[in-house]
Every structure is written in C-alpha cells, then in structure tokens.
Enzyme design. Structure first.
Site, PDB file in Angstrom:
ATOM      1  CD  GLU A 170     117.695  -8.651   3.607  1.00 46.42           C
ATOM      2  OE1 GLU A 170     117.529  -7.714   4.383  1.00 46.42           O
ATOM      3  OE2 GLU A 170     118.804  -8.958   3.131  1.00 46.42           O
ATOM      4  CD  GLU A 182     120.609  -6.792   9.870  1.00 47.72           C
ATOM      5  OE1 GLU A 182     119.538  -6.245  10.202  1.00 47.72           O
ATOM      6  OE2 GLU A 182     120.942  -6.983   8.687  1.00 47.72           O
TER       7      GLU A 182
HETATM    8  C1  BGC Z   1     121.289  -9.275   5.290  1.00 45.90           C
HETATM    9  C2  BGC Z   1     122.444 -10.047   5.820  1.00 45.90           C
HETATM   10  C3  BGC Z   1     123.364 -10.258   4.672  1.00 45.90           C
HETATM   11  C4  BGC Z   1     123.836  -8.906   4.255  1.00 45.90           C
HETATM   12  C5  BGC Z   1     124.861  -8.904   3.171  1.00 45.90           C
HETATM   13  C6  BGC Z   1     121.762  -7.943   4.868  1.00 45.90           C
HETATM   14  O1  BGC Z   1     120.742  -7.172   4.372  1.00 45.90           O
HETATM   15  O2  BGC Z   1     120.262  -9.204   6.198  1.00 45.90           O
HETATM   16  O3  BGC Z   1     122.031 -11.162   6.466  1.00 45.90           O
HETATM   17  O4  BGC Z   1     124.354 -11.163   4.871  1.00 45.90           O
HETATM   18  O5  BGC Z   1     122.761  -8.085   3.914  1.00 45.90           O
HETATM   19  O6  BGC Z   1     124.817  -7.766   2.443  1.00 45.90           O
END
Ligand code: BGC
Length: 919
Positions: free
Chosen positions: A502, A778
């Site tokens: 990502e 996260e």
């Molecule tokens: C990301 C986040 C992001 C979020 C919003 C995730 O996959 O890692 O950092 O803000 O998606 O959808």
C-alpha cells in the site's frame, strides 16, 4: 549578544538552491553560529526567498527592534558591505522570520550571499556570519536538456499483473577543455535516480527526487559538482529505478493505480570555466543506455534483485567500452512542470546494529534489529560467484520464530543478491525500502553473523527539533514508538505504512497527526510540498481525493479525509508561521468546500462520509472494524461536524488574508449548520449527540457547537462513557482520537487523559507497547486482528496524543504563529511527577522542565530571543511564586498578569528562568 541564523535562505518553486550543507564558522564572539543551506519551500513567490534568523543572547527579555539584511552576488562584496542585490536598510521591526527578499529581481543561477544585523532593546548586534543561496532554473527555456529514456522493456523484464523491470544505466563522456571554475548539475530522474560523475556518486540523497503526480509536477535536484568535473575527459552517468513512476502493479487494478510510463530523465550539467566561457552537457540521444546491468529488478513493494556478476566495472568512468550499449532515445516529457525540489530528499538517517540472529530452522536465519524501521539491510558477504543470498522482511515473527508475513498482502518484500565471488562484498539495495524489524536470510554462504549486517533507516532529511520525557515509563515508551512510526513513514510525502502493498499518502491519517509530528520533526517543507500535491490532485469540479499524490484514485468525497488539506495548511501556519501556504491554497480549499456544499449538503447536513470513525476498538479480537452499532458513530454526524470545523479554519485563514466578505459567508453557513446539527443529533434531555459515543460528543465539544449551557453535561457523558462503559479505556477511532486528549484536559480531566495515555491494558497505546510494538499499530487490536488490514507501523491512531504530550504535559504551545508568543501551561496530573520537553522553534529554543514534589512545583524554562511567554505556575497566589529564589513579583522582567484558577500567570521575555510555586 549574538545573532544566530537558523533557517536561512529560501527559495521557491521555481528557484532552487545548491543542495549541499555548509557549516559557517562564526564571525561573532561567542561562536555557536550556524548557517545551513537548506531547501526551504516556504518562500512561495518565486522572486521572493524569505529570510529567518534567531536572536540569542545572555540577557533576559531581548526584543529585536530593527534589522538590516544585506544580499550580495559575491562573498567578497558582502564582506565589503557592497550589497548589490539588496540592502534592506535599517528596518524598524521585530520580525525575524520569513522576511521576504525585496531586492533586484533574482535571475536563474544567481548566487547570493547574505547576512543580517539586528538592533535590540539590549543593544546592537554585529553582522551575522554570511550564508549563501543559489537560484535554480526558473524558466522553461533555461533547460536545454531533453527527456531521455527508452520506452520499452527487455527479455528479462516482465509486464504482467505485477511487472518486473530492471534498472536502466545511462552514460556519456564529454571533454571539459579548460580549467573549471564552477559546475552545477540539475537532474530529474524518474521514478528515482542515482547520479555519478567520474565514478563518484553525487550527493547523499536516496530514492530521489521527491514523488509527485508526474503529469502535474516533476521535481529536480541541484548539485554543486565543481569538485567533480575536471579539466580533460569526464564521464557522467545515471541509474534510473522505477519508484512511483513506473508502477509495478501494471495490470493489477488499472482503475486504482497511476502509471506514468518507463523511467526517464532530464539532466543538465552546466560548466563555467575560469576564462568565463561556458559549456552545457545535457541528457539527449547522444547518451548510451543499457538495462542489462546488475539491478535486475527493483520495486518499492517487491524488492530489489542485484546480480553482481552483471556488474560492469568502470561503467560510470571515462574509458568504459559501451559499444554494446544501446542508444538512448528522446522520449515524451512526463507532462508536469519541472520545478526545483524545496523539501528534503530522503537519506540514510540512522544505522542500527542487529540485536540478535537466530536459526529457527536449518539454513534459515532470522535477524532482529530490535526496532521496526523503514529502510534496508546493508550486508557483508563472502562466497562463490553465482551464490544467491535472499533477504525477506517482516515486522514480527510467528510463534515458531519464522517471519510473520500475512499482513504484507501481496508485497513480495524480497531482496536477492547474487555474489560475484571477489572477497568480501558489501551490498545494500538502492531503489527499494522495506518496513521491518526482522529479516530472514537464506542462501548466505557459511553462517551469517550479526556483525555482517546493519539496518539503514531511510527517511526525509529533516531535523529532529523536539525532545520529550516524563516520569511515566509507558508515556516515554509510546513517545519513542511514535517517533519511530512517524519517521518511518516520511517518504517525500507522508505515507500510511512502509511495509505492505500500500504505502500510500492517505490524507486522513495526518489530519491531526501532522500537527503532533511538527513538535518532533521540522516537517514544514515536506508538508508545504504535500499541500501542493493535494492541490494538484483536486478535480476541476473541486473534489479532493483521500490519497495525494493520487497514485491511487480515491475520490470518495468524504470530509474527514480531504479536510486534512486545510488542517495541514493550518499546521504550517501555526507551528512555522507559513502564511504563504495559506495564501496559495486558500482558493482551492474554498473551492473544495463549495463543491462539497453544492453536491452533498442537504439542509445543512453533509450527507457523505467514507470511512466513519475509522478503526475504533472492535467488539471481538479478530475484527478489523466494529460491527456493533453502539461503537459506530453516525457518519453524517462526523462529516457535518467536521465540515463546520473546516469553516472555523477557513474563517481563521480569511481573517489572516483580510477576506471580510468570505467571513460573512462562513459565519452565515456556520450558524445554519450548527442549529440543524443540534436539531438533528443533539438529544437535549440526555445531553448527548447521536448514539452517545465519545466521538459523537467530543467533536461538537471541540468545535464549540454545543447549545449554551449544555457543555458540562455533554462532557459528563464523555467521562461516563470512558470511565464507566469502557472501564477507563479508549473507545474512539481515527476521528475521535484527534480531539480526545486535549479536550479531556481542557475540561479539567487531565487525569482521565493521563489514564488513557498510561494504560497498558487493551485498548491503549501502552497495550501496543506492552505487546512488543516498537512503532504504533494500525489497529488497537493489532496483535489479534485479521491480517488483511493490520499494519504494525501506522501513525493514524496517535490522534492528538503528541500534541497533548508537548502542549499539555510539556507545557509548550504556540500562542502566536511560529512561537512568537509561547503559552507554557503544563497540566498538573496526579501520578506524573516530572516532564521535560524542548522544542526548537523558528524563533529559537523553548524548554520546559518541571518537577512536582508534594505541593511544591519547580520549573526551569527557556524562552527564545525576540519572543515572550505566558507561564502558568501552580500556586495559591502570586506571592507563593519564586524565581531563582526571589519573589517572582519582585523580579525585573517577570510580570504578574493574573490568577487563573490554581495558576499564577506571569509574562516573561527571553531567557532562562527557575520558577517555584506552592499550592
Ligand atoms: C490505510 C489507512 C487509510 C485507510 C482509509 C487504509 O488501508 O492504510 O491509512 O487512511 O485505508 O480507507
């Protein structure tokens, strides 16, 4: 008294400066002067670099009363006081930051030397030591270089769902017939480049230039290469990697991934000879190129494969036989404006030695760096030609001691080094980075030892400007984890995570984060650049995406993610005094608000939201997102409240820029939103918003939307929710956590904020730390949740924690932009016996170091020159306060202002103070 330069120099979008740093020894008595040539994007008008300096001195209460800036086109002229470019004259002003250049128009390539002298209430300073800046290529026709590359792939490359492309090597020889006076190289190599002259690598940047939407803007870097170009024959060479230009996920999700084409470069070397004549060497189809070199494949997500048997020694030096190489081709320009890069490039910023190496299964070695980093491994290896060492990377281990890679999704994160078999070989990849703590090593000849490896930490070359420590071990550990998480995710833009497939610059993650981070790092230039990235990604209609640069196309039209645009502009203004970014982005920000209003506001409610209060602690350990509706805040409540806050921010900007008409417009809209919001979401009996989540209540509290007289009751609901329903634990996600710590504290419950900050049980930051995190997760339940979305190095859940650390525990807050006035008001919280914080603001160093012992409070503070501070000392009365053993009320320069609750508030000027108070 002496004058100390801090950030000097400055250049803007279409200017550039020589990207080296020079230390200049002081010409003024006490030494300690520092002049650094720094890229600085803050000066926005191309013709107006801006100057900043620090005024320091032994005396207290130093205030600048006037300054004089001299700018000359040679060091000798400047020394002789001949300011041929600009003599500001003596200007009566206390301004010492961002003073715009107002001299003769600066031309491309101008070299400028400058110095400043100040007059203060405590006397006159001498001139500072001189500093230098250089103007870049401001006009399109300054460029003779041609975009050069090769728009094809080779048999060893593959163009598939996940493409693999080798690096391209370019070279050219040229003669420099005369003695060289000066040589300057301007280069943009896309996606990322290395530049060599006569075999020497130029600069210590890595993964340069900064990533952008290349169809809108392309950054170039400038180097002073005078010491590299010699009279006679020379070779200039580059290697181009893919970076974000040639995306590796070619056929993956074309709707999602931005792909810009094959790597290409624009390079111009300008040589000036001692006799005054000039020569320019440029990228064009006279260069030779090959892709059949040692870097067989390179990509940010999947890794780099390097085959040392394919090396071609001497390829970047004179005399190499390139007859088998191909002819480089002129290729289409990427489309974007070519601009000098004003934010810092990435660099190897730290080097870590592994803490252990183990062999969980035969021939599989696991190296532990002891810290989750973003960067790479540099290794020494000795073996036979053709042997392959494979490195794979992960953030944690499985119970059996092997890498845990489930949360990396389809990033292959694999580096392979093929030995050439010539003694000890040292290797690190060039065009990749990994997010990892552990490395799996296979194929290593013999038994690898920890000493054969180091971890090189790669992030933007920013200064660390803050320090923070308290008596609480959990807070200290979380602070350290946050520090690492933040730096790991600085990649020429702020990315969400450095490890999985990502690594995108998601806006929402930095809504409040950028502000907290600004206490630790001088991120002003990177965030000013990011504002440009965001603006460039705006659609003609006004939509702002969730990811910018928009390497992924995510135009979902929420408020909470795109709103980061305004919050970052607010941050660079508040923390760094960057008015120019506000000015530059005001119209696009307003356009976005209008667009959202026209398209999604129905009856003053914003009907669109994308992510809700993202990542609240869910009801079951394996879940990523809660399904339990009592944990989920109404998305429209989130967007409407946030939109209201956006108008508050815009109002501040409009005030700053003198846009009176706009203010009226915002006020009217705010009044309507507020009343409809309260009608729709406020339960006037229960005194709660929506379904009474902490987030639903804290947003209207923070945004001052609560009907008269009801705030205390709403706040009580917040307290009950935390203390009773959640047993003293956090229940907010990305959105609620942005306001939580400060608003608990402002409302007299710093003790609850402290509890959340020091908790070690789930869910909490301390729980992460207690479960092995060396960065921030996260998810609150990052050790148990589904790996599909479970990075161990995301900063978005920090919310306002770092701001709270510095402002509310440390007691260092900007009461006026760039800390021209400092508010020093540490919260007194039972259980916390000391806090120590320092912050190097643009005006100078602020320090706060307090201790509590029973009812006695002692506090050492430092206030920078040319600033003032309001200090809030816990004391029953002003009479109880001493400064350096004397009654504070009797000390010159310490002015009692008022009592505020249990604080005696004093005003002080610059200097060091030792306060003590008794409650
Ligand atoms: C990301 C986040 C992001 C979020 C919003 C995730 O996959 O890692 O950092 O803000 O998606 O959808």
């Amino acid at each position: 008294m002496n004058v100390r330069f801090l950030t000097m120099l400055v250049i803007v979008t279409s200017l550039s400066l020589i990207a080296f740093r020079g230390k200049v020894v002081s010409t003024i008595q006490t030494g300690n002067l520092r002049t650094e040539l720094l890229v600085n994007p803050i000066g926005i008008d191309a013709s107006a670099p801006r100057f900043s300096w620090e005024v320091t001195g032994e005396q207290r209460g130093i205030v600048q009363q006037a300054y004089q800036i001299l700018v000359a086109s040679s060091a000798a002229d400047l020394a002789a006081g001949k300011a041929d470019l600009w003599n500001s004259g003596k200007v009566n002003s206390d301004r010492s930051i961002h003073v715009p250049y107002a001299g003769n128009p600066l031309q491309s390539r101008t070299e400028a030397y400058w110095k400043v002298k100040v007059w203060t209430n405590k006397g006159e300073g001498a001139y500072s030591s001189p500093a230098k800046f250089t103007v870049g290529l401001m006009n399109e026709n300054d460029w003779q270089a041609k975009w050069t590359g090769l728009d094809k792939y080779f048999p060893w490359d593959t163009i598939t769902k996940m493409s693999r492309l080798s690096a391209r090597y370019f070279r050219k020889e040229f003669a420099a017939p005369k003695e060289v006076k000066k040589a300057t190289a301007y280069i943009s190599g896309l996606g990322i480049y290395e530049l060599y002259i006569n075999g020497n690598k130029i600069g210590d940047q890595v993964l340069a230039p900064g990533p952008t939407d290349y169809s809108k803007t392309v950054k170039y870097n400038t180097f002073d290469v005078t010491n590299h170009v010699k009279q006679g024959k020379n070779a200039i060479a580059t290697t181009l990697g893919n970076g974000r230009f040639y995306t590796m996920r070619q056929q993956y999700k074309p709707h999602k991934w931005h792909n810009f084409g094959y790597p290409k470069m624009l390079l111009q070397l300008e040589v000036e000879y001692k006799d005054g004549s000039k020569q320019t060497v440029v990228s064009d189809d006279t260069w030779k190129v090959t892709a059949d070199g040692p870097i067989r494949t390179n990509n940010e997500y999947d890794g780099e494969e390097y085959d040392a048997t394919k090396e071609f020694p001497g390829w970047n030096k004179v005399g190499f036989n390139d007859s088998k190489w191909l002819k480089a081709e002129l290729v289409e320009a990427p489309g974007g404006n070519v601009e000098a890069q004003m934010n810092e490039n990435m660099k190897v910023m730290q080097i870590l030695k592994p803490v252990s190496i183990k062999e969980p299964s035969k021939g599989v070695y696991i190296l532990d760096l002891g810290q989750n980093i973003a960067g790479w491994i540099k290794m020494n290896v000795k073996g036979k030609r053709g042997q392959k060492v494979k490195l794979r990377f992960a953030e944690s281990l499985k119970p059996d001691g092997q890498l845990y890679m489930d949360n990396l999704r389809d990033a292959l994160v694999t580096d392979i080094y093929t030995l050439k078999g010539e003694g000890v070989e040292t290797w690190a990849p060039r065009f990749v980075y990994h997010g990892f703590r552990y490395v799996e090593i296979t194929g290593y000849p013999g038994k690898p030892k920890a000493e054969d490896f180091v971890g090189e930490v790669v992030y933007d070359d920013m200064k660390t400007i803050g320090s923070f420590e308290t008596s609480d071990r959990t807070i200290n550990q979380v602070y350290k984890n946050a520090y690492w998480g933040i730096l790991d995710n600085y990649k020429g833009m702020p990315v969400d995570c450095p490890q999985r497939d990502e690594r995108q610059p998601w806006l929402g993650d930095r809504f409040m984060g950028a502000y907290g981070e600004s206490f630790i790092f001088d991120n002003s230039k990177m965030y000013a650049k990011w504002l440009d990235d965001i603006q460039e990604s705006q659609t003609p209609e006004g939509s702002i995406p969730d990811v910018a640069p928009n390497f992924w196309f995510y135009y979902k039209d929420g408020v909470t993610w795109p709103g980061t645009y305004l919050k970052v502009a607010e941050m660079v203004y508040n923390q760094f005094g960057d008015v120019e970014s506000v000015r530059k982005h005001y119209s696009p920000m307003k356009k976005w608000l209008n667009y959202m209003q026209d398209k999604y506001m129905k009856n003053y409610i914003v009907t669109k939201d994308s992510y809700g209060d993202w990542c609240v602690p869910p009801e079951a350990p394996h879940l990523i997102h809660a399904k339990d509706s009592s944990r989920i805040t109404d998305p429209k409540l989130l967007s409407t409240a946030t939109y209201y806050h956006m108008l508050q921010v815009m109002k501040k900007f409009a005030n700053l820029l003198g846009k009176q008409e706009d203010i009226k417009e915002y006020d009217a809209l705010m009044a309507n939103i507020k009343s409809t919001f309260n009608k729709t979401y406020f339960d006037s009996e229960k005194k709660q918003y929506g379904n009474n989540t902490v987030t639903a209540n804290i947003l209207p509290l923070a945004f001052n939307m609560i009907p008269e007289g009801a705030s205390d009751a709403v706040f009580k609901n917040i307290v009950d929710k935390i203390m009773v329903d959640n047993n003293g634990h956090i229940s907010t996600g990305v959105i609620g956590t942005q306001w939580l710590m400060r608003w608990l504290t402002y409302n007299g419950r710093g003790d609850i904020a402290y509890k959340l900050a020091s908790n070690r049980t789930y869910p909490s930051w301390g729980y992460m730390a207690g479960n092995g995190a060396t960065t921030i997760w996260e998810l609150w339940n990052g050790n148990t949740a589904n790996p599909r979305m479970n990075s161990q190095n995301h900063v978005m859940l920090l919310g306002d924690l770092i701001v709270w650390y510095y402002e509310n525990l440390g007691g260092i807050k900007a009461a006026e932009p760039a800390f021209k006035k400092v508010e020093m008001k540490p919260a007194m919280i039972d259980g916390l016996s000391y806090a120590k914080a320092s912050y190097h603001s643009l005006h100078g160093m602020v320090k706060s170091d307090w201790k509590k012992n029973g009812k006695t409070f002692t506090w050492n503070i430092t206030v920078p020159g040319n600033t003032t501070a309001e200090v809030y000392i816990p004391a029953a009365s002003a009479e109880q306060v001493t400064e350096n053993g004397k009654k504070a009320t009797a000390v010159e320069g310490v002015k009692f202002l008022r009592m505020e609750g249990d604080r005696a508030v004093f005003e002080v000027g610059s200097g060091q103070y030792q306060f003590a108070g008794k409650q």
